[in-house]
Design a protein around this motif. Structure first.
Motif, PDB file in Angstrom:
ATOM      1  N   PRO A  51       0.796  -1.239   0.000  1.00 27.60           N
ATOM      2  CA  PRO A  51       0.000   0.000   0.000  1.00 27.60           C
ATOM      3  C   PRO A  51       0.819   1.275   0.000  1.00 27.60           C
ATOM      4  CG  PRO A  51      -0.979  -1.606   1.472  1.00 27.60           C
ATOM      5  CD  PRO A  51       0.350  -2.181   1.072  1.00 27.60           C
ATOM      6  N   SER A  52       2.079   1.191   0.458  1.00 26.20           N
ATOM      7  CA  SER A  52       2.910   2.395   0.489  1.00 26.20           C
ATOM      8  C   SER A  52       3.557   2.676  -0.865  1.00 26.20           C
ATOM      9  CB  SER A  52       3.990   2.251   1.566  1.00 26.20           C
ATOM     10  OG  SER A  52       4.858   1.167   1.242  1.00 26.20           O
ATOM     11  N   GLY A  53       3.433   1.749  -1.809  1.00 24.96           N
ATOM     12  CA  GLY A  53       4.006   1.954  -3.127  1.00 24.96           C
ATOM     13  C   GLY A  53       5.326   1.257  -3.327  1.00 24.96           C
ATOM     14  N   THR A  54       5.799   0.552  -2.311  1.00 29.90           N
ATOM     15  CA  THR A  54       7.070  -0.166  -2.444  1.00 29.90           C
ATOM     16  C   THR A  54       6.846  -1.385  -3.324  1.00 29.90           C
ATOM     17  OG1 THR A  54       7.699   0.575  -0.230  1.00 29.90           O
ATOM     18  CG2 THR A  54       8.930  -1.285  -1.185  1.00 29.90           C
ATOM     19  N   GLU A  55       7.785  -1.577  -4.282  1.00 32.41           N
ATOM     20  CA  GLU A  55       7.646  -2.667  -5.237  1.00 32.41           C
ATOM     21  C   GLU A  55       8.792  -3.653  -5.072  1.00 32.41           C
ATOM     22  OE1 GLU A  55       7.584  -0.889  -9.086  1.00 32.41           O
ATOM     23  OE2 GLU A  55       5.530  -0.145  -8.923  1.00 32.41           O
ATOM     24  N   GLN A  56       8.450  -4.903  -5.345  1.00 29.02           N
ATOM     25  CA  GLN A  56       9.447  -5.964  -5.338  1.00 29.02           C
ATOM     26  C   GLN A  56       9.183  -6.853  -6.549  1.00 29.02           C
ATOM     27  OE1 GLN A  56       9.398  -8.530  -1.883  1.00 29.02           O
ATOM     28  NE2 GLN A  56      11.083  -9.807  -2.644  1.00 29.02           N
ATOM     29  N   GLY A  57      10.120  -6.857  -7.525  1.00 31.99           N
ATOM     30  CA  GLY A  57       9.944  -7.648  -8.742  1.00 31.99           C
ATOM     31  C   GLY A  57      10.732  -8.929  -8.681  1.00 31.99           C
ATOM     32  N   LEU A  58      10.101  -9.993  -9.108  1.00 32.28           N
ATOM     33  CA  LEU A  58      10.721 -11.312  -9.118  1.00 32.28           C
ATOM     34  C   LEU A  58      10.591 -11.901 -10.516  1.00 32.28           C
ATOM     35  CD1 LEU A  58       9.180 -12.663  -5.779  1.00 32.28           C
ATOM     36  CD2 LEU A  58      11.425 -11.619  -6.086  1.00 32.28           C
ATOM     37  N   SER A  59      11.718 -12.329 -11.119  1.00 35.15           N
ATOM     38  CA  SER A  59      11.687 -12.910 -12.462  1.00 35.15           C
ATOM     39  C   SER A  59      13.002 -13.595 -12.732  1.00 35.15           C
ATOM     40  CB  SER A  59      11.436 -11.836 -13.520  1.00 35.15           C
ATOM     41  OG  SER A  59      12.516 -10.899 -13.515  1.00 35.15           O
ATOM     42  N   TRP A  60      13.030 -14.336 -13.853  1.00 40.29           N
ATOM     43  CA  TRP A  60      14.281 -14.946 -14.316  1.00 40.29           C
ATOM     44  C   TRP A  60      15.031 -13.894 -15.106  1.00 40.29           C
ATOM     45  CZ3 TRP A  60      15.274 -18.543 -18.946  1.00 40.29           C
ATOM     46  CH2 TRP A  60      16.504 -19.214 -18.806  1.00 40.29           C
ATOM     47  N   LYS A  61      16.293 -13.722 -14.786  1.00 34.39           N
ATOM     48  CA  LYS A  61      17.068 -12.643 -15.375  1.00 34.39           C
ATOM     49  C   LYS A  61      17.150 -12.747 -16.904  1.00 34.39           C
ATOM     50  CE  LYS A  61      19.938 -11.848 -11.279  1.00 34.39           C
ATOM     51  NZ  LYS A  61      21.323 -11.784 -10.727  1.00 34.39           N
ATOM     52  N   ALA A  62      17.231 -13.966 -17.416  1.00 37.90           N
ATOM     53  CA  ALA A  62      17.323 -14.121 -18.884  1.00 37.90           C
ATOM     54  C   ALA A  62      16.062 -13.603 -19.578  1.00 37.90           C
ATOM     55  CB  ALA A  62      17.553 -15.586 -19.245  1.00 37.90           C
ATOM     56  N   THR A  63      14.914 -13.795 -18.931  1.00 36.91           N
ATOM     57  CA  THR A  63      13.660 -13.320 -19.508  1.00 36.91           C
ATOM     58  C   THR A  63      13.625 -11.795 -19.542  1.00 36.91           C
ATOM     59  OG1 THR A  63      12.497 -15.285 -18.715  1.00 36.91           O
ATOM     60  CG2 THR A  63      11.160 -13.367 -19.280  1.00 36.91           C
ATOM     61  N   ILE A  64      14.086 -11.164 -18.420  1.00 40.28           N
ATOM     62  CA  ILE A  64      14.043  -9.714 -18.363  1.00 40.28           C
ATOM     63  C   ILE A  64      15.064  -9.118 -19.320  1.00 40.28           C
ATOM     64  CG2 ILE A  64      14.403  -7.706 -16.875  1.00 40.28           C
ATOM     65  CD1 ILE A  64      11.826  -9.236 -16.394  1.00 40.28           C
ATOM     66  N   SER A  65      16.239  -9.737 -19.438  1.00 41.83           N
ATOM     67  CA  SER A  65      17.250  -9.189 -20.336  1.00 41.83           C
ATOM     68  C   SER A  65      16.830  -9.279 -21.804  1.00 41.83           C
ATOM     69  CB  SER A  65      18.573  -9.936 -20.118  1.00 41.83           C
ATOM     70  OG  SER A  65      18.421 -11.315 -20.459  1.00 41.83           O
ATOM     71  N   ARG A  66      15.990 -10.224 -22.112  1.00 40.18           N
ATOM     72  CA  ARG A  66      15.562 -10.355 -23.525  1.00 40.18           C
ATOM     73  C   ARG A  66      14.312  -9.525 -23.828  1.00 40.18           C
ATOM     74  NH1 ARG A  66      13.430 -15.898 -26.562  1.00 40.18           N
ATOM     75  NH2 ARG A  66      12.995 -14.848 -28.569  1.00 40.18           N
ATOM     76  N   PHE A  67      13.274  -9.725 -23.009  1.00 42.28           N
ATOM     77  CA  PHE A  67      11.981  -9.084 -23.313  1.00 42.28           C
ATOM     78  C   PHE A  67      11.785  -7.757 -22.599  1.00 42.28           C
ATOM     79  CE2 PHE A  67      10.884 -13.750 -23.564  1.00 42.28           C
ATOM     80  CZ  PHE A  67      10.971 -13.811 -24.944  1.00 42.28           C
ATOM     81  N   GLY A  68      12.709  -7.410 -21.670  1.00 42.67           N
ATOM     82  CA  GLY A  68      12.558  -6.192 -20.922  1.00 42.67           C
ATOM     83  C   GLY A  68      11.604  -6.361 -19.755  1.00 42.67           C
ATOM     84  N   GLU A  69      11.556  -5.331 -18.916  1.00 41.28           N
ATOM     85  CA  GLU A  69      10.686  -5.379 -17.731  1.00 41.28           C
ATOM     86  C   GLU A  69       9.369  -4.690 -18.055  1.00 41.28           C
ATOM     87  OE1 GLU A  69      10.687  -3.889 -13.087  1.00 41.28           O
ATOM     88  OE2 GLU A  69      12.542  -3.945 -14.259  1.00 41.28           O
ATOM     89  N   PRO A  70       8.233  -5.364 -17.811  1.00 39.34           N
ATOM     90  CA  PRO A  70       6.929  -4.760 -18.129  1.00 39.34           C
ATOM     91  C   PRO A  70       6.682  -3.510 -17.304  1.00 39.34           C
ATOM     92  CG  PRO A  70       6.625  -6.741 -16.817  1.00 39.34           C
ATOM     93  CD  PRO A  70       8.087  -6.708 -17.164  1.00 39.34           C
TER      94      PRO A  70
END
Length: 554
Positions: A147-166
């Motif tokens: 609720p305070s706006g703090t974000e925590q993203g979890l993903s496989w690094k290879a996926t983020i490096s290829r497709f980018g972060e949504p």
């Protein structure tokens, strides 16, 4: 002087007059210039090309040829093939677009269903074990936002490096509740191959307390690549099908239009003067067959009309030649005796009397010929005749007496039509008595002129159950009159021409063998004017029989 049926024959049609010229102009006049009106037609004398009595004139309606567009100039074969290819291309293109749209929607729906069913479990497991998200291969991207706006993203690094972060927008709790787990699409930032992501948002609770929102996303790159490959394959297939369809359409149109090419070749040959050409027939249920049938019927009528016109012109030339010949002889005789008188060769009263007698004979012969021509001309004009009951028996009896007076050695009898039958007491036909009397006079005179003295003659009368009129066969009863002689007769090959004008079996035109050749022509014209029929045949035992059929009086 007219020639009637010789000029107008059954089956021929009058040629329509040429269209009138525009008011104030003539064929061949140049276009007016300036602002003044057109000059009067009488102001300029007619030249050779201005349309005189012998100028060639157009026939039929003028056909406009201006304003043809490029499409109208394209051959029909090319048009049909082009239309077929365009329709195939348009249909296949539309089918390809619909297919790719449906497949894309279906695959996106599969991703949405996968996200709905697995979003809650995947989000909870990854939040409870953050280290597993970076170790296990997966296309999922999980974002937890408190609720305070703090974000925590979890993903496989290879996926983020290829497709980018949504790029997931900030959503309030109320907006998340309104989405009700419905996936939405977002773009990405970074990566070597940026892609669109499909995202689903769900509230994350610990116990009964809402501690934030979990966003679970999957990239759509695989779906886009699949749709792109499918679209490329469909486009290539559509192109191949359109080309093959165009080739097949060309062959089919070429084969289907072959009869039209034959019609075109036939029309060209006919235009070149070969009126005997005909179009190859086809089944009349087809358009080409119906066209061929109509064209062949039209060509037959045209050929018959030309044949009738040629025959009519030939008869006219023969008629003019014969009339000139027949009139030239008595005129030459009269002129010759006139020259003898002028030269003083007639020096005695006996010679003068003999010459005047010969002049009178020639004038009488010429007057008879002119009267016969005048009678034929009036009949050709179609002047109305009286239509009243006429007793043919009385006319036949008078004619028999006339023939007996001409040759007392002849045996002339009135008989019935059937062998051994007696003549009827009365036989009434509908017609003009004077004209019918002339028919019998000509027939009797023909017998007296062409048969030896003392040859027996019968005039047969009766009623026939059915006969022939000018319009053709008829079932009504007809009054029949036959003049039968037992003379030398007429050869079979000449019987069909005895009713022609100036026709004589003796081609040498020796007047000792007969008259001018108009007697039977007048008979045929009078009988035809009475809606009757006349014919000749051989008399039993030798000779000639002339049969006349007339409408029977009621």
């Amino acid at each position: 002087m007219t020639t009637g049926p010789d000029r107008t024959t059954t089956g021929s049609r009058p040629v329509p007059p040429p269209p009138p010229p525009p008011p104030g102009s003539r064929a061949g006049d140049p276009a007016p210039s300036g602002t003044g009106g057109t000059a009067p037609a009488a102001a300029t004398p007619a030249g050779p090309g201005d349309g005189g009595p012998t100028a060639e004139r157009p026939f039929g309606r003028p056909v406009p040829t201006e304003g043809w567009g490029w499409f109208a100039r394209v051959p029909l074969r090319a048009r049909l093939v082009a239309i077929t290819v365009l329709l195939l291309a348009a249909g296949l293109g539309l089918a390809s677009a619909v297919t790719t749209t449906v497949v894309s929607s279906y695959l996106v729906g599969q991703v949405d269903s996968q996200l709905r069913t697995s979003a809650g479990g995947i989000g909870a497991s990854l939040l409870n074990s953050p280290s597993a998200a970076s170790q296990l291969p997966s296309d999922y991207f999980v974002l937890f936002r408190d609720p305070s706006g703090t974000e925590q993203g979890l993903s496989w690094k290879a996926t983020i490096s290829r497709f980018g972060e949504p790029t997931i927008p900030a959503l309030s709790d109320q907006e998340v509740e309104l989405l009700a787990g419905e996936p939405f699409t977002v773009r990405s930032t970074g990566g070597t191959d940026p892609a669109e992501w499909r995202v689903v948002a769900q509230p994350f609770s610990v116990g009964s307390q809402n501690v934030g929102t979990v966003f679970v996303a999957l990239p759509l790159t695989g779906i886009h690549e699949t749709v792109k490959v499918l679209g490329r394959a469909l486009a290539l297939s559509a192109l191949g099908i359109a080309l093959v369809g165009g080739a097949v359409a060309y062959l089919a149109v070429h084969r289907a239009l072959r009869p039209l090419r034959e019609i075109e070749e036939t029309a060209a040959d006919i235009a070149a003067g070969d009126l005997s050409r005909r179009v190859r027939p086809a089944p009349p249920t087809t358009e080409v067959g119906s066209l061929a049938l109509s064209l062949n019927a039209m060509l037959t009528q045209i050929e018959e009309a030309f044949a009738v016109q040629e025959a009519s012109e030939e008869r006219m030339r023969r008629f003019v030649s014969d009339a000139s010949h027949e009139l030239r002889t008595p005129l030459a005789t009269i002129r010759g005796y006139g020259e003898l008188y002028r030269m003083g060769a007639l020096d005695t009263p006996a010679k003068v009397d003999d010459t005047m007698g010969r002049i009178e004979d020639s004038a009488t012969r010429m007057g008879t010929l002119v009267n016969d021509l005048l009678a034929l001309a009036r009949l050709d004009e179609g002047r109305p005749l009286r239509h009243e009951p006429v007793d043919l028996v009385s006319l036949a009896r008078d004619s028999a007496q006339d023939l007996h007076a001409l040759d007392p050695t002849r045996e002339v009898g009135l008989v019935g039509l059937a062998p051994g039958a007696s003549a009827p007491a009365t036989l009434r036909a509908v017609g003009d008595e004077d004209r019918l009397r002339q028919v019998l006079a000509n027939l009797v005179g023909n017998v007296a002129r062409h048969t030896p003295a003392g040859t027996p003659v019968e005039i047969a009368l009766g009623v026939a159950p059915g006969g022939t009129s000018r319009e053709g066969p008829t079932a009504a009863e007809r009054a029949v009159l036959e003049v039968r002689d037992h003379g030398p007769g007429v050869p079979a090959e000449q019987r069909g021409r005895v009713f022609e004008r100036f026709y004589r079996a003796d081609s040498s035109r020796n007047r000792a063998s007969g008259g001018s050749g108009l007697g039977l022509a007048i008979v045929a014209a009078i009988v035809g004017a009475h809606q009757g029929h006349v014919a000749v045949r051989e008399t039993a035992g030798g000779g000639l029989t002339v049969r006349v059929e007339l409408p029977l009086a009621s």
